[in-house]
Design a protein around this motif. Structure first.
Motif, mmCIF file in Angstrom:
data_model
loop_
_atom_site.group_PDB
_atom_site.id
_atom_site.type_symbol
_atom_site.label_atom_id
_atom_site.label_comp_id
_atom_site.label_asym_id
_atom_site.label_seq_id
_atom_site.Cartn_x
_atom_site.Cartn_y
_atom_site.Cartn_z
ATOM 1 N N ALA A 38 0.793 -1.270 0.023
ATOM 2 C CA ALA A 38 -0.080 -0.063 0.098
ATOM 3 C C ALA A 38 0.823 1.024 0.145
ATOM 4 O O ALA A 38 0.552 2.329 -0.673
ATOM 5 C CB ALA A 38 -1.057 0.092 1.298
ATOM 6 N N ILE A 39 2.007 1.167 0.897
ATOM 7 C CA ILE A 39 3.007 2.328 0.748
ATOM 8 C C ILE A 39 3.428 2.527 -0.557
ATOM 9 O O ILE A 39 3.671 3.755 -1.224
ATOM 10 C CB ILE A 39 3.859 2.107 1.930
ATOM 11 C CG1 ILE A 39 3.485 2.215 3.188
ATOM 12 C CG2 ILE A 39 5.229 3.363 1.679
ATOM 13 C CD1 ILE A 39 4.406 1.858 4.283
ATOM 14 N N GLU A 40 3.871 1.556 -1.158
ATOM 15 C CA GLU A 40 4.419 1.664 -2.584
ATOM 16 C C GLU A 40 3.288 1.874 -3.605
ATOM 17 O O GLU A 40 3.876 2.789 -4.537
ATOM 18 C CB GLU A 40 4.942 0.338 -3.010
ATOM 19 C CG GLU A 40 6.018 -0.256 -2.631
ATOM 20 C CD GLU A 40 6.625 -1.846 -2.935
ATOM 21 O OE1 GLU A 40 6.061 -2.157 -4.024
ATOM 22 O OE2 GLU A 40 7.489 -2.088 -2.135
ATOM 23 N N GLU A 41 2.404 1.747 -3.371
ATOM 24 C CA GLU A 41 1.131 2.414 -4.138
ATOM 25 C C GLU A 41 0.858 3.866 -3.982
ATOM 26 O O GLU A 41 -0.102 4.158 -4.772
ATOM 27 C CB GLU A 41 -0.152 1.515 -4.122
ATOM 28 C CG GLU A 41 0.255 -0.141 -4.795
ATOM 29 C CD GLU A 41 -0.934 -0.810 -4.408
ATOM 30 O OE1 GLU A 41 -1.927 -0.376 -3.857
ATOM 31 O OE2 GLU A 41 -0.843 -2.183 -5.110
ATOM 32 N N ASN A 42 1.370 4.399 -2.873
ATOM 33 C CA ASN A 42 1.112 5.883 -2.483
ATOM 34 C C ASN A 42 -0.459 5.938 -2.131
ATOM 35 O O ASN A 42 -1.128 6.891 -2.055
ATOM 36 C CB ASN A 42 1.586 6.753 -3.811
ATOM 37 C CG ASN A 42 2.988 6.822 -3.816
ATOM 38 O OD1 ASN A 42 3.580 6.600 -2.764
ATOM 39 N ND2 ASN A 42 3.317 6.876 -5.113
ATOM 40 N N ASP A 43 -0.825 4.902 -1.529
ATOM 41 C CA ASP A 43 -2.210 4.970 -0.834
ATOM 42 C C ASP A 43 -2.334 4.923 0.449
ATOM 43 O O ASP A 43 -2.267 3.892 1.087
ATOM 44 C CB ASP A 43 -3.051 3.550 -1.662
ATOM 45 C CG ASP A 43 -4.659 3.495 -1.246
ATOM 46 O OD1 ASP A 43 -4.992 4.644 -0.520
ATOM 47 O OD2 ASP A 43 -5.189 2.815 -1.961
ATOM 48 N N VAL A 44 -2.504 6.192 1.083
ATOM 49 C CA VAL A 44 -2.235 6.392 2.413
ATOM 50 C C VAL A 44 -3.500 5.732 3.248
ATOM 51 O O VAL A 44 -3.194 5.031 4.340
ATOM 52 C CB VAL A 44 -2.344 7.980 2.705
ATOM 53 C CG1 VAL A 44 -2.312 8.203 4.092
ATOM 54 C CG2 VAL A 44 -1.272 8.477 2.016
ATOM 55 N N ALA A 45 -4.683 5.905 2.654
ATOM 56 C CA ALA A 45 -6.041 5.270 3.291
ATOM 57 C C ALA A 45 -5.794 3.828 3.445
ATOM 58 O O ALA A 45 -6.096 3.275 4.467
ATOM 59 C CB ALA A 45 -7.042 5.638 2.672
ATOM 60 N N LYS A 46 -5.296 3.049 2.189
ATOM 61 C CA LYS A 46 -5.435 1.689 2.192
ATOM 62 C C LYS A 46 -4.035 1.406 3.201
ATOM 63 O O LYS A 46 -4.320 0.143 3.959
ATOM 64 C CB LYS A 46 -5.195 1.232 1.009
ATOM 65 C CG LYS A 46 -4.983 -0.266 0.578
ATOM 66 C CD LYS A 46 -4.814 -0.697 -0.767
ATOM 67 C CE LYS A 46 -4.605 -2.099 -0.926
ATOM 68 N NZ LYS A 46 -4.315 -2.394 -2.359
ATOM 69 N N ALA A 47 -2.991 2.103 3.204
ATOM 70 C CA ALA A 47 -1.884 1.828 4.168
ATOM 71 C C ALA A 47 -2.265 1.707 5.559
ATOM 72 O O ALA A 47 -1.907 0.868 6.300
ATOM 73 C CB ALA A 47 -0.459 2.789 3.950
ATOM 74 N N GLN A 48 -2.857 2.798 5.958
ATOM 75 C CA GLN A 48 -3.252 2.997 7.376
ATOM 76 C C GLN A 48 -4.445 1.857 7.891
ATOM 77 O O GLN A 48 -4.278 1.352 8.891
ATOM 78 C CB GLN A 48 -3.959 4.160 7.393
ATOM 79 C CG GLN A 48 -3.153 5.394 7.645
ATOM 80 C CD GLN A 48 -3.689 6.774 7.520
ATOM 81 O OE1 GLN A 48 -4.958 6.871 7.287
ATOM 82 N NE2 GLN A 48 -2.836 7.797 8.193
ATOM 83 N N GLU A 49 -5.310 1.571 6.917
ATOM 84 C CA GLU A 49 -6.154 0.289 7.339
ATOM 85 C C GLU A 49 -5.477 -0.957 7.248
ATOM 86 O O GLU A 49 -5.366 -1.821 8.147
ATOM 87 C CB GLU A 49 -7.014 0.159 6.139
ATOM 88 C CG GLU A 49 -8.119 1.019 6.103
ATOM 89 C CD GLU A 49 -9.039 1.155 7.489
ATOM 90 O OE1 GLU A 49 -9.495 -0.181 7.859
ATOM 91 O OE2 GLU A 49 -9.323 2.157 7.897
ATOM 92 N N ALA A 50 -4.315 -1.164 6.652
ATOM 93 C CA ALA A 50 -3.318 -2.445 6.660
ATOM 94 C C ALA A 50 -2.455 -2.502 7.677
ATOM 95 O O ALA A 50 -2.391 -3.329 8.487
ATOM 96 C CB ALA A 50 -2.564 -2.401 5.487
ATOM 97 N N LEU A 51 -2.036 -1.082 8.243
ATOM 98 C CA LEU A 51 -1.171 -0.873 9.500
ATOM 99 C C LEU A 51 -2.159 -1.213 10.508
ATOM 100 O O LEU A 51 -1.609 -2.016 11.496
ATOM 101 C CB LEU A 51 -0.863 0.475 9.498
ATOM 102 C CG LEU A 51 0.118 0.644 10.729
ATOM 103 C CD1 LEU A 51 1.219 -0.006 10.708
ATOM 104 C CD2 LEU A 51 0.388 2.124 11.037
ATOM 105 N N LYS A 52 -3.203 -0.941 10.743
ATOM 106 C CA LYS A 52 -4.291 -1.268 11.650
ATOM 107 C C LYS A 52 -4.216 -2.655 11.966
ATOM 108 O O LYS A 52 -4.038 -3.367 13.189
ATOM 109 C CB LYS A 52 -5.693 -0.724 11.532
ATOM 110 C CG LYS A 52 -6.416 -0.542 12.860
ATOM 111 C CD LYS A 52 -7.753 0.217 12.351
ATOM 112 C CE LYS A 52 -8.692 0.273 13.608
ATOM 113 N NZ LYS A 52 -9.707 1.077 13.415
ATOM 114 N N ALA A 53 -4.400 -3.535 10.921
ATOM 115 C CA ALA A 53 -4.416 -5.004 10.870
ATOM 116 C C ALA A 53 -3.020 -5.520 11.491
ATOM 117 O O ALA A 53 -2.923 -6.573 12.045
ATOM 118 C CB ALA A 53 -4.710 -5.521 9.735
ATOM 119 N N ALA A 54 -1.912 -4.815 10.741
ATOM 120 C CA ALA A 54 -0.671 -5.517 11.050
ATOM 121 C C ALA A 54 -0.274 -5.124 12.653
ATOM 122 O O ALA A 54 0.241 -5.984 13.320
ATOM 123 C CB ALA A 54 0.079 -4.588 10.261
#
Length: 87
Positions: A38-54
């Motif tokens: 998600a970070i590589e795709e520059n998608d902040v919202a998706k990255a934050q959701e994924a971070l929450k799960a991580a």
């Protein structure tokens, strides 16, 4: 291979723990990978959701002593820093 009853039991227990730890470590790798993608795709919202799960997976692994608690904190901090750099 062990001969004593207690050593045989210990071996069985270590095999169970090893299997459980491998599952947990694989889950950690996959969730962290999702954040990085998600970070590589520059998608902040998706990255934050994924971070929450991580974060949830890492905290659970640290609580179960699969990884050290500071290692979990360090991984979360580095992922969060990478996301903050995007925003």
């Amino acid at each position: 291979m062990a001969n004593h009853k207690s050593a045989l039991k210990r071996h069985r227990q270590s095999l169970k723990r090893r299997a459980r730890n491998r599952i947990s470590k694989t889950r950690i790798k996959n969730t962290v990978k999702a954040v990085r993608l998600a970070i590589e795709e520059n998608d902040v919202a998706k990255a934050q959701e994924a971070l929450k799960a991580a974060m949830s997976v890492l905290d659970k692994a640290a609580r179960k002593k699969v990884i050290h608690d500071r290692q979990a904190q360090r991984r979360v901090a580095r992922l969060q820093a990478a996301i903050n750099k995007l925003a």
